[in-house]
Design an enzyme around this catalytic site. Structure first.
Site, PDB file in Angstrom:
ATOM      1  N   HIS A 138       0.819  -1.222   0.000  1.00 26.78           N
ATOM      2  CA  HIS A 138       0.000   0.000   0.000  1.00 26.78           C
ATOM      3  C   HIS A 138       0.854   1.274   0.000  1.00 26.78           C
ATOM      4  O   HIS A 138       0.319   2.372  -0.190  1.00 26.78           O
ATOM      5  CB  HIS A 138      -0.939   0.006   1.207  1.00 26.78           C
ATOM      6  CG  HIS A 138      -2.278   0.623   0.917  1.00 26.78           C
ATOM      7  ND1 HIS A 138      -2.459   1.604  -0.027  1.00 26.78           N
ATOM      8  CD2 HIS A 138      -3.507   0.401   1.438  1.00 26.78           C
ATOM      9  CE1 HIS A 138      -3.724   1.977  -0.067  1.00 26.78           C
ATOM     10  NE2 HIS A 138      -4.389   1.236   0.816  1.00 26.78           N
ATOM     11  N   ARG A 139       2.154   1.152   0.186  1.00 28.66           N
ATOM     12  CA  ARG A 139       3.019   2.325   0.051  1.00 28.66           C
ATOM     13  C   ARG A 139       3.123   2.750  -1.411  1.00 28.66           C
ATOM     14  O   ARG A 139       3.384   3.913  -1.720  1.00 28.66           O
ATOM     15  CB  ARG A 139       4.420   2.029   0.589  1.00 28.66           C
ATOM     16  CG  ARG A 139       4.487   1.707   2.067  1.00 28.66           C
ATOM     17  CD  ARG A 139       5.880   1.256   2.461  1.00 28.66           C
ATOM     18  NE  ARG A 139       6.300   0.044   1.741  1.00 28.66           N
ATOM     19  CZ  ARG A 139       7.477  -0.548   1.917  1.00 28.66           C
ATOM     20  NH1 ARG A 139       8.348  -0.046   2.773  1.00 28.66           N
ATOM     21  NH2 ARG A 139       7.767  -1.649   1.239  1.00 28.66           N
TER      22      ARG A 139
END
Length: 487
Positions: A457-458
């Site tokens: 999700h980064r």
């Protein structure tokens, strides 16, 4: 320059620091050629055959099968000029004498007695200055009896027993040799002598505690098969067992009904990688259920084509093609997190998770996005067959950028896979099942599967992850229409 060359365990890449010797492919006294495979070593990633660095005659083997050896440690000595006559003794303070050829009864191995102080490398026969005892070749009497890295020997160097050294029949010094010395014993616990068995069979025998030297092989040329090992491990009155892992055999449990399995090799590396990935990259997983009836019909038509009849065609091939085409539309999915920057790759090294006897490995197809559908099918077939045979090289398991795991082959609908370290996405492909499905306004039996996409999700937010997964699903819903629209 010395004609005796010590061959060290080479650096096999990817930060690997040690390997386990699975099988010696040569023995003392053999004449070998340059680049001839001499030993099979299992690293934390794969079993690889290591070729000889020099041509010549094998003079000594320093570690038996089953030993764990650190990178850079000598494993074999090779006489690069065997036709020059007997090897002479070291001239450092000791007279040089010819070494007689022993009788056949004395051929096997010499166990070197413990000595005071360390012995310098490269000493050959005879006494050395300061009361030290020189050995045939190699590092001399070891100051520790421990061979495996996890163990630490606290015995003082002056009293530690020496490691046995396997030596050439033509190079045995006269003083230590006694008639009919004890034979060398390899890592499988059998006496010296050829036993034909593939590395996976040797590992199974080791896990089940079966002595390969006591078995009669039923395979080609008398080789020992998995079934031979399984029969030997089963009770006498029991039916042959089908063993897929060490835990599945009741005979492998002790009196306390517990079994302790050393964590090493592929399993150890997988555990380390998964732990690091799970607690480093913030994982998000999304799911999509897809009607793949048209895709399965397209596969049937593909199999029926004359030029594809000898090609292995499976639903995973279409999944791989769908992923590669979706990456073109969403390049950020094929990237990695590098601290203060995101590295987006133009190439796709497509990883395919494969379950093997050594554990789960993820070899990858280099630059898979440039391959045609036929080339991709051939590459996937080669990848799986190589993995099942335990021959995947470390290079084939490094540099992956995006991975597919096919949990459907185990009858599983889907899962939440963990990212391989350094990758931003992994797709799980579930089982294809016939289910009731609304199609053209009516409930009909259709072939349905579930996809799940885990992503970092980064790098990948919910919108990008959803679009990528949706594109993969759209391709599988109608691959022929997608190919026309996207290419």
């Amino acid at each position: 320059m010395s004609r005796i060359k010590e061959f060290n365990l080479p650096d096999l890449g990817e930060g690997l620091t040690e390997g386990e010797i699975l099988a010696w492919l040569v023995k003392v006294g053999d004449t070998i050629e340059l680049n001839q495979p001499i030993v099979e070593v299992e690293t934390a990633k794969a079993a690889v055959e290591i070729p000889a660095k020099w041509a010549g005659q094998v003079q000594a083997i320093f570690h038996p099968e089953g030993s764990t050896v650190e990178v850079g440690t000598p494993i074999i000595a090779i006489d690069t000029d065997p036709g020059a006559g007997p090897v002479e003794q070291s001239t450092t303070g000791a007279p040089t004498t010819d070494l007689p050829t022993p009788s056949a009864a004395s051929l096997a191995a010499v166990e070197v007695a413990p000595t005071e102080g360390a012995v310098e490398p490269g000493l050959i026969g005879g006494p050395a200055p300061g009361g030290r005892t020189a050995v045939l070749v190699g590092y001399g009497p070891r100051t520790t009896a421990a061979k495996r890295r996890p163990r630490k020997d606290t015995t003082p160097a002056a009293t530690a027993p020496a490691a046995p050294v396997q030596v050439s029949p033509a190079r045995v010094a006269p003083a230590p040799v006694q008639p009919a010395p004890a034979p060398m014993v390899n890592g499988n616990g059998r006496s010296s002598g050829p036993v034909l068995a593939k590395p996976p069979v040797r590992k199974l025998a080791k896990d089940l505690g079966v002595d390969l030297g006591t078995l009669t092989g039923s395979g080609p040329s008398g080789s020992i098969t998995r079934e031979d090992v399984q029969r030997a491990a089963a009770p006498a009155a029991a039916e042959p067992l089908t063993v897929t892992s060490p835990v599945s055999s009741a005979a492998s449990f002790g009196a306390d009904r517990e079994q302790r399995i050393p964590v090493k090799g592929v399993r150890k590396l997988t555990a380390e990688n998964m732990s690091r990935s799970a607690f480093t990259a913030p994982h998000v997983t999304e799911f999509l259920t897809v009607d793949v009836t048209r895709a399965m019909k397209a596969l049937d038509r593909l199999r029926g084509r004359r030029e594809w009849r000898e090609v292995r065609v499976s639903p995973l091939l279409l999944v791989a093609k769908a992923v590669l085409l979706a990456v073109r539309r969403h390049p950020m999915v094929n990237s990695s997190w590098a601290g203060d920057e995101i590295v987006v790759k133009e190439y796709v090294n497509l990883g395919i998770a494969a379950a093997t006897e050594r554990g789960l490995i993820v070899p990858n197809i280099k630059d898979a996005g440039r391959l045609t559908l036929r080339e991709l099918a051939d590459a996937m077939t080669d990848l799986v067959q190589t993995a099942k045979a335990g021959k995947t090289s470390p290079a084939d398991m490094s540099g992956g950028t995006l991975t597919i795991t096919n949990v459907g082959v185990f009858g599983v609908d889907t899962g939440t896979p963990i990212l391989p370290p350094g990758e931003s996405a992994i797709l799980a492909f579930g089982a294809v099942r016939e289910q009731p499905w609304v199609h053209k306004g009516k409930v009909k039996p259709r072939l349905v599967t579930t996809l799940s996409l885990s992503f970092d999700h980064r790098i990948i937010d919910g919108e990008l992850g959803s679009k990528f997964l949706r594109d993969v699903g759209d391709f599988l819903a109608d691959p022929e229409a997608a190919l026309l629209a996207w290419t």
